[in-house]
Design a protein around this motif. Structure first.
Motif, PDB file in Angstrom:
ATOM      1  N   GLN A  58     -41.853 -60.639 -33.462  1.00 31.49           N
ATOM      2  CA  GLN A  58     -40.777 -60.793 -32.474  1.00 31.49           C
ATOM      3  C   GLN A  58     -41.077 -59.975 -31.222  1.00 31.49           C
ATOM      4  O   GLN A  58     -40.848 -60.439 -30.102  1.00 31.49           O
ATOM      5  N   ILE A  59     -41.585 -58.768 -31.414  1.00 38.89           N
ATOM      6  CA  ILE A  59     -41.881 -57.891 -30.282  1.00 38.89           C
ATOM      7  C   ILE A  59     -43.037 -58.460 -29.464  1.00 38.89           C
ATOM      8  O   ILE A  59     -42.977 -58.481 -28.230  1.00 38.89           O
ATOM      9  N   LYS A  60     -44.060 -58.951 -30.132  1.00 40.67           N
ATOM     10  CA  LYS A  60     -45.180 -59.558 -29.411  1.00 40.67           C
ATOM     11  C   LYS A  60     -44.711 -60.751 -28.590  1.00 40.67           C
ATOM     12  O   LYS A  60     -45.180 -60.976 -27.470  1.00 40.67           O
ATOM     13  N   GLU A  61     -43.768 -61.499 -29.111  1.00 39.29           N
ATOM     14  CA  GLU A  61     -43.217 -62.642 -28.378  1.00 39.29           C
ATOM     15  C   GLU A  61     -42.439 -62.166 -27.143  1.00 39.29           C
ATOM     16  O   GLU A  61     -42.513 -62.791 -26.081  1.00 39.29           O
ATOM     17  N   LYS A  62     -41.690 -61.071 -27.280  1.00 37.19           N
ATOM     18  CA  LYS A  62     -40.897 -60.554 -26.150  1.00 37.19           C
ATOM     19  C   LYS A  62     -41.762 -60.078 -24.997  1.00 37.19           C
ATOM     20  O   LYS A  62     -41.337 -60.136 -23.845  1.00 37.19           O
ATOM     21  N   VAL A  63     -42.956 -59.547 -25.283  1.00 40.75           N
ATOM     22  CA  VAL A  63     -43.809 -59.012 -24.219  1.00 40.75           C
ATOM     23  C   VAL A  63     -44.926 -59.983 -23.824  1.00 40.75           C
ATOM     24  O   VAL A  63     -45.768 -59.644 -23.003  1.00 40.75           O
ATOM     25  N   LYS A  64     -44.876 -61.178 -24.405  1.00 38.33           N
ATOM     26  CA  LYS A  64     -45.875 -62.199 -24.081  1.00 38.33           C
ATOM     27  C   LYS A  64     -45.842 -62.478 -22.577  1.00 38.33           C
ATOM     28  O   LYS A  64     -44.784 -62.594 -21.982  1.00 38.33           O
ATOM     29  N   GLY A  65     -47.012 -62.548 -21.989  1.00 41.54           N
ATOM     30  CA  GLY A  65     -47.090 -62.787 -20.554  1.00 41.54           C
ATOM     31  C   GLY A  65     -47.215 -61.508 -19.742  1.00 41.54           C
ATOM     32  O   GLY A  65     -47.474 -61.556 -18.555  1.00 41.54           O
ATOM     33  N   TYR A  66     -47.018 -60.393 -20.393  1.00 43.91           N
ATOM     34  CA  TYR A  66     -47.201 -59.090 -19.751  1.00 43.91           C
ATOM     35  C   TYR A  66     -48.456 -58.460 -20.346  1.00 43.91           C
ATOM     36  O   TYR A  66     -48.866 -58.805 -21.447  1.00 43.91           O
ATOM     37  N   ASP A  67     -49.035 -57.523 -19.641  1.00 45.87           N
ATOM     38  CA  ASP A  67     -50.224 -56.822 -20.144  1.00 45.87           C
ATOM     39  C   ASP A  67     -49.764 -55.629 -20.990  1.00 45.87           C
ATOM     40  O   ASP A  67     -49.819 -54.482 -20.550  1.00 45.87           O
ATOM     41  N   VAL A  68     -49.283 -55.941 -22.193  1.00 42.46           N
ATOM     42  CA  VAL A  68     -48.720 -54.915 -23.074  1.00 42.46           C
ATOM     43  C   VAL A  68     -49.422 -54.983 -24.427  1.00 42.46           C
ATOM     44  O   VAL A  68     -49.494 -56.048 -25.039  1.00 42.46           O
ATOM     45  N   ALA A  69     -49.929 -53.839 -24.868  1.00 43.73           N
ATOM     46  CA  ALA A  69     -50.535 -53.753 -26.195  1.00 43.73           C
ATOM     47  C   ALA A  69     -49.430 -53.428 -27.203  1.00 43.73           C
ATOM     48  O   ALA A  69     -48.550 -52.617 -26.923  1.00 43.73           O
ATOM     49  N   VAL A  70     -49.487 -54.063 -28.377  1.00 49.72           N
ATOM     50  CA  VAL A  70     -48.460 -53.885 -29.407  1.00 49.72           C
ATOM     51  C   VAL A  70     -49.139 -53.622 -30.745  1.00 49.72           C
ATOM     52  O   VAL A  70     -50.088 -54.321 -31.105  1.00 49.72           O
ATOM     53  N   ALA A  71     -48.640 -52.625 -31.479  1.00 42.37           N
ATOM     54  CA  ALA A  71     -49.159 -52.341 -32.825  1.00 42.37           C
ATOM     55  C   ALA A  71     -48.127 -51.544 -33.606  1.00 42.37           C
ATOM     56  O   ALA A  71     -47.221 -50.930 -33.030  1.00 42.37           O
ATOM     57  N   VAL A  72     -48.300 -51.549 -34.921  1.00 42.78           N
ATOM     58  CA  VAL A  72     -47.474 -50.725 -35.795  1.00 42.78           C
ATOM     59  C   VAL A  72     -48.090 -49.327 -35.821  1.00 42.78           C
ATOM     60  O   VAL A  72     -49.314 -49.177 -35.909  1.00 42.78           O
ATOM     61  N   ILE A  73     -47.261 -48.322 -35.725  1.00 43.50           N
ATOM     62  CA  ILE A  73     -47.728 -46.936 -35.751  1.00 43.50           C
ATOM     63  C   ILE A  73     -48.351 -46.647 -37.112  1.00 43.50           C
ATOM     64  O   ILE A  73     -47.813 -47.029 -38.159  1.00 43.50           O
ATOM     65  N   ASP A  74     -49.472 -45.951 -37.088  1.00 40.48           N
ATOM     66  CA  ASP A  74     -50.107 -45.508 -38.318  1.00 40.48           C
ATOM     67  C   ASP A  74     -49.078 -44.771 -39.184  1.00 40.48           C
ATOM     68  O   ASP A  74     -48.432 -43.821 -38.730  1.00 40.48           O
ATOM     69  N   GLN A  75     -48.912 -45.241 -40.408  1.00 45.73           N
ATOM     70  CA  GLN A  75     -47.844 -44.735 -41.275  1.00 45.73           C
ATOM     71  C   GLN A  75     -47.983 -43.240 -41.566  1.00 45.73           C
ATOM     72  O   GLN A  75     -46.991 -42.508 -41.569  1.00 45.73           O
ATOM     73  N   MET A  76     -49.184 -42.772 -41.806  1.00 44.63           N
ATOM     74  CA  MET A  76     -49.403 -41.359 -42.105  1.00 44.63           C
ATOM     75  C   MET A  76     -49.079 -40.495 -40.883  1.00 44.63           C
ATOM     76  O   MET A  76     -48.402 -39.475 -41.002  1.00 44.63           O
ATOM     77  N   ALA A  77     -49.539 -40.921 -39.720  1.00 46.31           N
ATOM     78  CA  ALA A  77     -49.268 -40.165 -38.488  1.00 46.31           C
ATOM     79  C   ALA A  77     -47.770 -40.150 -38.192  1.00 46.31           C
ATOM     80  O   ALA A  77     -47.225 -39.136 -37.756  1.00 46.31           O
ATOM     81  N   TYR A  78     -47.104 -41.267 -38.443  1.00 48.71           N
ATOM     82  CA  TYR A  78     -45.653 -41.343 -38.225  1.00 48.71           C
ATOM     83  C   TYR A  78     -44.921 -40.407 -39.184  1.00 48.71           C
ATOM     84  O   TYR A  78     -44.084 -39.614 -38.760  1.00 48.71           O
ATOM     85  N   GLY A  79     -45.257 -40.504 -40.462  1.00 42.06           N
ATOM     86  CA  GLY A  79     -44.572 -39.703 -41.479  1.00 42.06           C
ATOM     87  C   GLY A  79     -44.742 -38.210 -41.278  1.00 42.06           C
ATOM     88  O   GLY A  79     -43.847 -37.425 -41.599  1.00 42.06           O
ATOM     89  N   MET A  80     -45.889 -37.820 -40.729  1.00 41.46           N
ATOM     90  CA  MET A  80     -46.156 -36.401 -40.506  1.00 41.46           C
ATOM     91  C   MET A  80     -45.846 -35.981 -39.069  1.00 41.46           C
ATOM     92  O   MET A  80     -46.113 -34.845 -38.688  1.00 41.46           O
ATOM     93  N   ALA A  81     -45.283 -36.909 -38.283  1.00 41.27           N
ATOM     94  CA  ALA A  81     -44.939 -36.658 -36.877  1.00 41.27           C
ATOM     95  C   ALA A  81     -46.115 -36.058 -36.112  1.00 41.27           C
ATOM     96  O   ALA A  81     -45.984 -35.083 -35.395  1.00 41.27           O
ATOM     97  N   ARG A  82     -47.283 -36.698 -36.255  1.00 43.53           N
ATOM     98  CA  ARG A  82     -48.496 -36.232 -35.582  1.00 43.53           C
ATOM     99  C   ARG A  82     -48.582 -36.896 -34.213  1.00 43.53           C
ATOM    100  O   ARG A  82     -49.211 -37.934 -34.041  1.00 43.53           O
ATOM    101  N   GLY A  83     -47.902 -36.300 -33.262  1.00 40.39           N
ATOM    102  CA  GLY A  83     -47.822 -36.859 -31.920  1.00 40.39           C
ATOM    103  C   GLY A  83     -49.161 -37.107 -31.281  1.00 40.39           C
ATOM    104  O   GLY A  83     -49.353 -38.127 -30.604  1.00 40.39           O
ATOM    105  N   GLU A  84     -50.122 -36.209 -31.486  1.00 41.12           N
ATOM    106  CA  GLU A  84     -51.447 -36.377 -30.890  1.00 41.12           C
ATOM    107  C   GLU A  84     -52.160 -37.600 -31.458  1.00 41.12           C
ATOM    108  O   GLU A  84     -52.842 -38.315 -30.736  1.00 41.12           O
ATOM    109  N   LYS A  85     -51.982 -37.872 -32.744  1.00 41.87           N
ATOM    110  CA  LYS A  85     -52.614 -39.035 -33.367  1.00 41.87           C
ATOM    111  C   LYS A  85     -51.996 -40.340 -32.857  1.00 41.87           C
ATOM    112  O   LYS A  85     -52.706 -41.318 -32.622  1.00 41.87           O
ATOM    113  N   VAL A  86     -50.682 -40.352 -32.716  1.00 40.35           N
ATOM    114  CA  VAL A  86     -50.013 -41.568 -32.230  1.00 40.35           C
ATOM    115  C   VAL A  86     -50.337 -41.787 -30.754  1.00 40.35           C
ATOM    116  O   VAL A  86     -50.539 -42.923 -30.322  1.00 40.35           O
ATOM    117  N   LEU A  87     -50.459 -40.713 -29.996  1.00 43.07           N
ATOM    118  CA  LEU A  87     -50.889 -40.834 -28.601  1.00 43.07           C
ATOM    119  C   LEU A  87     -52.301 -41.408 -28.548  1.00 43.07           C
ATOM    120  O   LEU A  87     -52.588 -42.292 -27.740  1.00 43.07           O
TER     121      LEU A  87
END
Length: 101
Positions: free
Chosen positions: A63-92
């Protein structure tokens, strides 16, 4: 770089946003990092570089990829381990890698 984290408005995402901002500042880079529910994304689709999706709402990826279709926007699911450990540098790093592809 403008980054949006799509979440279910949870506390862990706001912590991750803060840590990502801190990581960007430590690197001397400008990064506008914000979190919002998927329902608000349409208003920002043309003004964002990367959309990262919280693992708990990964089912929204198509759904999100469809919403940004036509724009130069990269979309992905956040790495689960980095999210769970709140590793801001890894998600950046994930956002930077997505944008460079």
């Amino acid at each position: 770089m403008r980054i949006i984290l799509v979440c279910s408005a949870g506390m862990s995402t706001s912590i991750l946003v803060r840590k990502m901002r801190n990581a960007a500042e430590e690197r001397g880079m400008e990064a506008d990092v914000n979190a919002m529910p998927e329902s608000e994304l349409h208003a920002h689709a043309g003004n964002v570089d990367v959309v990262l999706i919280g693992p708990q709402v990964r089912y929204l990826e198509d759904q999100i990829k469809e919403k940004v279709k036509g724009y130069d926007v990269a979309v992905a699911v956040i790495d689960q381990m980095a999210y769970g450990m709140a590793r801001g540098e890894k998600v950046l790093d994930q956002a930077l890698e997505l944008k460079s592809e």
